[in-house]
Scaffold this active site. Sequence first.
Site, PDB file in Angstrom:
ATOM      1  N   SER A 122       0.829  -1.209   0.000  1.00 53.02           N
ATOM      2  CA  SER A 122       0.000   0.000   0.000  1.00 53.02           C
ATOM      3  C   SER A 122       0.861   1.256   0.000  1.00 53.02           C
ATOM      4  CB  SER A 122      -0.898   0.029   1.238  1.00 53.02           C
ATOM      5  OG  SER A 122      -1.669  -1.143   1.321  1.00 53.02           O
TER       6      SER A 122
HETATM    7  N1  SAH Z   1      -1.222  -4.681   3.769  1.00 50.64           N
HETATM    8  C1  SAH Z   1      -0.466  -4.992   2.577  1.00 50.64           C
HETATM    9  C2  SAH Z   1      -1.229  -4.625   1.336  1.00 50.64           C
HETATM   10  C3  SAH Z   1      -1.191  -5.723   0.345  1.00 50.64           C
HETATM   11  S1  SAH Z   1      -2.355  -5.589  -0.984  1.00 50.64           S
HETATM   12  C4  SAH Z   1       0.899  -4.360   2.622  1.00 50.64           C
HETATM   13  O1  SAH Z   1       1.141  -3.518   3.498  1.00 50.64           O
HETATM   14  O2  SAH Z   1       1.739  -4.700   1.799  1.00 50.64           O
HETATM   15  C5  SAH Z   1      -3.725  -6.496  -0.337  1.00 50.64           C
HETATM   16  C6  SAH Z   1      -3.485  -7.929   0.011  1.00 50.64           C
HETATM   17  O3  SAH Z   1      -4.765  -8.487   0.329  1.00 50.64           O
HETATM   18  C7  SAH Z   1      -2.912  -8.812  -1.106  1.00 50.64           C
HETATM   19  O4  SAH Z   1      -1.744  -9.434  -0.669  1.00 50.64           O
HETATM   20  C8  SAH Z   1      -4.022  -9.822  -1.374  1.00 50.64           C
HETATM   21  O5  SAH Z   1      -3.556 -11.115  -1.698  1.00 50.64           O
HETATM   22  C9  SAH Z   1      -4.756  -9.832  -0.047  1.00 50.64           C
HETATM   23  N2  SAH Z   1      -6.129 -10.339  -0.103  1.00 50.64           N
HETATM   24  C10 SAH Z   1      -7.071 -10.110  -1.041  1.00 50.64           C
HETATM   25  N3  SAH Z   1      -8.211 -10.758  -0.733  1.00 50.64           N
HETATM   26  C11 SAH Z   1      -7.977 -11.405   0.443  1.00 50.64           C
HETATM   27  C12 SAH Z   1      -8.761 -12.263   1.273  1.00 50.64           C
HETATM   28  N4  SAH Z   1     -10.018 -12.582   0.965  1.00 50.64           N
HETATM   29  N5  SAH Z   1      -8.190 -12.751   2.397  1.00 50.64           N
HETATM   30  C13 SAH Z   1      -6.904 -12.451   2.730  1.00 50.64           C
HETATM   31  N6  SAH Z   1      -6.126 -11.663   1.986  1.00 50.64           N
HETATM   32  C14 SAH Z   1      -6.650 -11.145   0.857  1.00 50.64           C
END
Ligand code: SAH
Length: 219
Positions: A69
């Site tokens: 993010s």
């Molecule tokens: N908080 C992260 C942001 C990653 S982007 C950071 O700081 O890097 C969002 C993430 O949510 C992705 O890795 C994606 O695989 C995950 N995601 C999407 N749908 C999801 C679900 N149903 N359960 C768990 N993770 C999920």
Amino acid sequence: MISEYRGIGMTSQRTRERLVKRLEEQGIHNVSVLDAIRQMPRHLFVDEALASRSYEDIALPIGHGQTISQPYMVARMTEALVETGPLNKVLEVGTGSGYQAAIMSRFADTVYTVERIEPLLTRARRLFVKLKIRNIRVHYSDGTWGWPENEPYDGIIVTAAPVEIPQALLQQLQIGGRLVMPVGQQGKQKLVLISRTESGYERDVLNQVSFVPLLSGTI
Ligand code: SAH
């Protein structure tokens, strides 16, 4: 390993300050949140090839079609949760690189983070060990269902956007607790802050945002 930290740390100190200043200008005022952003080595959460861009206020690819993010979003969401004071248990849905969880770990006794893409979770877990962050628990599953074993949570942060807020997350929120997450179709997402009260749920809209979608199942 020390030279790795020091080498990049030295060159990036000024760029980190620039990032913090930019976040302040954009309305992030919580000094502890700004300190956490200043001190967290974001370059370790991205691929080495992207390290030089890691203190820009942008989302960056982390593989598997996902992104770390944007620092502003991490700061905004963290600030929204910690406004009412230190937290006991926080649930994060969407571990990704682990960066948001690492920032959050400074404001909660325990951060429980759930990810549906196993290689991302494995990488994040290794990084938490390397950075000696010991209050994050990780779980490989579809976070649409939350993580019921540890509920209720005083804070829930979701870093991928569903079209509607999953019921399970509302149910696993403590009375007096807060949930911050993006909601809506791609291109029309809003960052919402839900507060659970004795009598129900209050909803505030914070920003227009653009997150990757919340998907179901695990891979
Ligand atoms: N908080 C992260 C942001 C990653 S982007 C950071 O700081 O890097 C969002 C993430 O949510 C992705 O890795 C994606 O695989 C995950 N995601 C999407 N749908 C999801 C679900 N149903 N359960 C768990 N993770 C999920």
